[in-house]
Design an enzyme around this catalytic site. Structure first.
Site, PDB file in Angstrom:
ATOM      1  CG  HIS A  93      -1.736   1.241   1.335  1.00 47.29           C
ATOM      2  ND1 HIS A  93      -2.963   1.336   0.726  1.00 47.29           N
ATOM      3  CD2 HIS A  93      -1.502   2.446   1.905  1.00 47.29           C
ATOM      4  CE1 HIS A  93      -3.466   2.539   0.928  1.00 47.29           C
ATOM      5  NE2 HIS A  93      -2.589   3.231   1.646  1.00 47.29           N
ATOM      6  CG  ASP A 172     -11.922   3.317   5.913  1.00 45.08           C
ATOM      7  OD1 ASP A 172     -11.483   4.199   6.675  1.00 45.08           O
ATOM      8  OD2 ASP A 172     -11.596   3.239   4.720  1.00 45.08           O
ATOM      9  NE  ARG A 179     -10.131  10.264   8.526  1.00 49.00           N
ATOM     10  CZ  ARG A 179      -9.205   9.465   7.986  1.00 49.00           C
ATOM     11  NH1 ARG A 179      -9.540   8.268   7.545  1.00 49.00           N
ATOM     12  NH2 ARG A 179      -7.970   9.856   7.896  1.00 49.00           N
ATOM     13  CB  SER A 194      -8.476   4.849   7.206  1.00 47.37           C
ATOM     14  OG  SER A 194      -8.832   4.852   5.867  1.00 47.37           O
ATOM     15  CE  LYS A 198      -9.012   1.773   3.251  1.00 44.04           C
ATOM     16  NZ  LYS A 198      -9.187   3.136   2.817  1.00 44.04           N
TER      17      LYS A 198
HETATM   18  N1  URA Z   1      -5.771   6.365   2.595  1.00 47.06           N
HETATM   19  C1  URA Z   1      -6.745   5.720   3.255  1.00 47.06           C
HETATM   20  O1  URA Z   1      -7.206   4.660   2.839  1.00 47.06           O
HETATM   21  N2  URA Z   1      -7.221   6.274   4.382  1.00 47.06           N
HETATM   22  C2  URA Z   1      -6.738   7.427   4.902  1.00 47.06           C
HETATM   23  O2  URA Z   1      -7.192   7.863   5.931  1.00 47.06           O
HETATM   24  C3  URA Z   1      -5.715   8.090   4.189  1.00 47.06           C
HETATM   25  C4  URA Z   1      -5.240   7.530   3.031  1.00 47.06           C
END
Ligand code: URA
Length: 436
Positions: A93, A172, A179, A194, A198
């Site tokens: 990621h 999320d 957010r 967050s 995932k």
């Molecule tokens: N990427 C995400 O998936 N969540 C965040 O809060 C910031 C970047």
């Protein structure tokens, strides 16, 4: 300070949790589960969740709260079960950068070396671009796959790059949208939970984090990036996900292409054995780290150079409905930014170039907006390279000339030309490795 919402008590009112967090209290796991489930079910309103999020931005979260918050987000939806695959799973990621097309090459490369890469990605929002928007510039490519298709492509090809479905960590999804419009994105516990919720829901056994640092990144400074990396690694440990992080420089665009189809074109150059050296170096550093995490002792450079990674990329595109032989769409040259004097490029600001590509149409202002496949910026000269007065430094491409003035406006002070060569550039974009 007592924990709000102790186990066994009646469900707390949201306002009690907000007050408690506002005053520096610690939220109990059951209260966290209650408020996140309530927000998803719309029994806790956006205004109350927004207030709680702002309190978290100011007060932070303890490790226990953070683990409970992340766990509740994972439990808000389904988890993919990848245990039927016959290869070790590893994902990566990136926290988001400009010209960051690494995933397009990395996923097939690591798959060609023997791992399974379930790369569930996002679309771009803001100046950093999204992997799925880039791939969708390939004719027919589908990023929205159902669970059966995800597992089939992973099994047949070894990698898949697609959207995280609505059933993975849906809490999320709702929280992130809130957010985004309430100034509560920039919080290390909220970002870490967050991202990691995932990844835990996705079911990968191991994860490499590319935490970008610099002008073009979320985290402008290295100390903050290190704290974010450690926080995510801690969450990985709590949920049995082997996690390593690389802090990597994001001061100037990665490679020369910034946009959608232009980044596919550059990725194909790299997969074909060419491509810019900064991009190649980062892809190989990340592939090496991922293969280590997966317990596979193979040199990824060989798979990049002998065409195996390219063959896997083509197979993945085909398996996801795309035509790997279709020409990548090409935009018209809409404008150029030329060197104003002879010299050496001293600075090429990643953020400014990212904003320019976004304003040309490569990115979206609101979730759900369409993007232009052809819009983007080619960096014809990069830091350290010599230029002569009048030579092109940036070439703006796309299909909508009306967007050019706003894009050029973003680039007003993007390029700095010095009178002397730069000291030797750092040999690698990897600044630091952070491990459990
Ligand atoms: N990427 C995400 O998936 N969540 C965040 O809060 C910031 C970047």
């Amino acid at each position: 300070m007592s924990a709000a919402g102790d186990s066994g008590a009646a469900p707390p009112a949201a306002v009690e949790l907000i007050r408690s967090k506002r005053d520096g209290g610690e939220l109990a796991p059951d209260a966290i589960g209650w408020v996140l489930a309530g927000h998803l079910a719309r029994t806790v309103g956006d205004e109350q969740m927004a207030a709680l999020l702002m309190a978290i931005v100011w007060r932070g979260m303890s490790p226990g709260e953070l683990a409970a918050w992340t766990g509740a987000m994972v439990r808000s939806g389904d988890r993919l079960d990848l245990s039927g695959l016959d290869r070790p799973t590893v994902d990566k990621h990136s926290t988001g950068g400009v010209g960051d097309k690494v995933s397009l090459v990395l996923a097939p490369l690591v798959a060609a070396c023997g791992a399974a890469v379930p790369q569930l990605s996002g679309r771009g929002l803001g100046h950093t671009g999204g992997t799925l928007d880039k791939l969708e510039s390939i004719a027919g490519f589908r990023a929205d796959l159902d669970r059966t298709e995800v597992l089939r492509v992973l099994d047949e090809v070894g990698c898949v790059i697609c959207a995280a479905g609505p059933d993975l960590a849906p809490a999320d999804r709702r929280l992130y949208a809130l957010r985004d419009i309430t100034g509560t994105v920039e919080s290390i516990p909220l970002i870490a939970s967050s991202i990691m919720s995932k990844k835990v829901a996705e079911g990968t056994a191991a994860l490499l984090l590319d935490v970008k640092v610099g002008r073009g990144a979320f985290m402008a400074d290295r100390d903050g990036a290190r704290v974010l990396a450690r926080t995510m690694i801690g969450l990985g440990r709590a949920y049995g996900l082997r996690t390593t992080a690389l802090l990597t420089a994001m001061e100037t665009p990665l490679g020369r292409a910034v946009g959608n189809a232009v980044e596919v074109e550059e990725s194909l150059e790299l997969l074909g054995g060419g491509g810019p050296l900064d991009l190649r170096g980062l892809v190989l550093a990340e592939a090496t780290a991922m293969l280590e995490l997966a317990g596979i002792a193979v040199d990824p450079a060989a798979a990049l150079d002998d065409g195996r990674a390219l063959a896997t990329f083509r197979q993945m595109v085909r398996a996801q409905g795309g035509d790997p032989d279709a020409p990548v769409p090409v935009g018209k040259t809409l404008a150029r930014v030329d060197a104003v004097r002879d010299g050496w490029i001293e600075r090429l600001d990643a953020r400014a170039v990212g904003i320019a590509a976004w304003r040309l149409g490569a990115g979206r202002a609101r979730a759900g907006d369409p993007v232009s496949p052809t819009a983007g910026v080619w960096c014809r000269a990069k830091p350290g390279e010599p230029v002569r007065r009048g030579e092109t430094v940036l070439e703006l491409v796309g299909d909508d000339p009306a967007r050019v003035p706003a894009a050029l406006d973003a680039l007003q002070s993007a390029v700095v030309i010095g009178t002397r060569p730069l000291p030797e550039p750092a040999p690698s974009l990897v600044l630091e490795r952070v491990e459990a």
